[in-house]
Design a protein around this motif. Structure first.
Motif, PDB file in Angstrom:
ATOM      1  N   LEU A  15      50.151  43.907  24.972  1.00 26.08           N
ATOM      2  CA  LEU A  15      49.153  43.590  25.997  1.00 26.08           C
ATOM      3  C   LEU A  15      49.280  42.150  26.495  1.00 26.08           C
ATOM      4  O   LEU A  15      49.110  41.872  27.680  1.00 26.08           O
ATOM      5  N   THR A  16      49.583  41.224  25.582  1.00 24.19           N
ATOM      6  CA  THR A  16      49.766  39.823  25.968  1.00 24.19           C
ATOM      7  C   THR A  16      50.966  39.684  26.909  1.00 24.19           C
ATOM      8  O   THR A  16      50.896  38.998  27.934  1.00 24.19           O
ATOM      9  N   ILE A  17      52.058  40.340  26.595  1.00 21.95           N
ATOM     10  CA  ILE A  17      53.259  40.285  27.436  1.00 21.95           C
ATOM     11  C   ILE A  17      52.961  40.903  28.813  1.00 21.95           C
ATOM     12  O   ILE A  17      53.334  40.364  29.854  1.00 21.95           O
ATOM     13  N   PHE A  18      52.275  42.039  28.812  1.00 25.45           N
ATOM     14  CA  PHE A  18      51.914  42.693  30.064  1.00 25.45           C
ATOM     15  C   PHE A  18      51.005  41.795  30.909  1.00 25.45           C
ATOM     16  O   PHE A  18      51.168  41.693  32.136  1.00 25.45           O
ATOM     17  N   ALA A  19      50.037  41.120  30.292  1.00 17.04           N
ATOM     18  CA  ALA A  19      49.123  40.230  31.005  1.00 17.04           C
ATOM     19  C   ALA A  19      49.881  39.044  31.615  1.00 17.04           C
ATOM     20  O   ALA A  19      49.636  38.660  32.761  1.00 17.04           O
ATOM     21  N   LEU A  20      50.794  38.450  30.856  1.00 23.34           N
ATOM     22  CA  LEU A  20      51.588  37.328  31.381  1.00 23.34           C
ATOM     23  C   LEU A  20      52.449  37.763  32.568  1.00 23.34           C
ATOM     24  O   LEU A  20      52.537  37.054  33.580  1.00 23.34           O
ATOM     25  N   MET A  21      53.056  38.922  32.448  1.00 28.14           N
ATOM     26  CA  MET A  21      53.892  39.417  33.541  1.00 28.14           C
ATOM     27  C   MET A  21      53.030  39.725  34.779  1.00 28.14           C
ATOM     28  O   MET A  21      53.447  39.482  35.912  1.00 28.14           O
ATOM     29  N   SER A  22      51.825  40.237  34.568  1.00 29.07           N
ATOM     30  CA  SER A  22      50.926  40.528  35.685  1.00 29.07           C
ATOM     31  C   SER A  22      50.505  39.245  36.389  1.00 29.07           C
ATOM     32  O   SER A  22      50.457  39.189  37.622  1.00 29.07           O
ATOM     33  N   VAL A  23      50.178  38.193  35.621  1.00 30.71           N
ATOM     34  CA  VAL A  23      49.794  36.906  36.215  1.00 30.71           C
ATOM     35  C   VAL A  23      50.948  36.332  37.019  1.00 30.71           C
ATOM     36  O   VAL A  23      50.767  35.851  38.144  1.00 30.71           O
ATOM     37  N   LEU A  24      52.163  36.375  36.477  1.00 31.82           N
ATOM     38  CA  LEU A  24      53.330  35.857  37.200  1.00 31.82           C
ATOM     39  C   LEU A  24      53.587  36.665  38.469  1.00 31.82           C
ATOM     40  O   LEU A  24      53.913  36.101  39.521  1.00 31.82           O
TER      41      LEU A  24
END
Length: 196
Positions: A15-24
């Motif tokens: 979820l953390t990786i997905f959230a970072l990719m979504s923000v970018l």
């Protein structure tokens, strides 16, 4: 055989990786949309500048040596250039020009046109008749907004630039006209138009 699922730690990492990719991805999309809006505004601005200069070029290309009578009954030269417009119906540049060949009636006759800077907007003035009655008022057409400076210079027959026109002993029309438009943001556009 026992099936094994994801642990809580693995889910949190995913979820953390997905959230970072979504923000970018969001930031990249937002930057692309802002760039597109900025380019659209710049294109519109430069199109308006090009259209204004084309209108001025067309009008000056049809300039003729036809003096007129002003609204006060006094004779005016075929082309009058001042550093600034003084009254509500005055122009920094006013001149007589030929009408449109493909038109009939008033539009085909010789016309009086003018240009002025009024509260940050470059305006075109078109008088209904050449020799004006006491209360003749021009039709005002806004051409270009956010203009800081509208400066004109006139090339005389000796090759010298003059800040106003006409001067005593000068021809009715200058050889050329230099136009400087300074826009908001400090951009200056300079064009030189040859007169007939």
């Amino acid at each position: 055989m026992r099936q094994r699922g994801f642990t809580l730690v693995e889910m949190l990492v995913a979820l953390t990786i997905f959230a970072l990719m979504s923000v970018l991805a969001y930031r990249g999309l937002d930057a692309a949309l802002q760039t597109r809006a900025h380019l659209t505004e710049d294109n519109r601005r430069w199109r308006d500048i090009a259209l204004t200069l084309a209108q001025l070029e067309q009008d000056l290309g049809l300039a003729v040596n036809r003096p007129v009578r002003g609204s006060g009954g006094l004779p005016l030269p075929a082309l009058v250039g001042n550093a600034q417009a003084f009254g509500a119906n005055d122009a920094q540049l006013s001149f007589s020009r030929m009408g449109m060949a493909w038109q009939s009636g008033v539009l085909a006759d010789v016309q009086r046109h003018g240009y002025r800077l009024n509260k940050g907007t470059l305006e075109q003035l078109v008088w209904p008749v050449l020799d004006q009655a006491p209360r003749s008022e021009p039709a005002v057409h806004p051409l270009l907004e956010r203009v800081r400076r509208f400066e004109l210079r006139y090339l005389d027959g000796s090759g010298n630039w003059q800040s106003r026109w006409p001067l005593p002993g000068m021809a009715a029309l200058p050889a050329a006209l230099e136009v400087v438009l300074e826009l908001d943001g400090g951009v200056a556009v300079t064009r030189v138009f040859a007169l007939p």
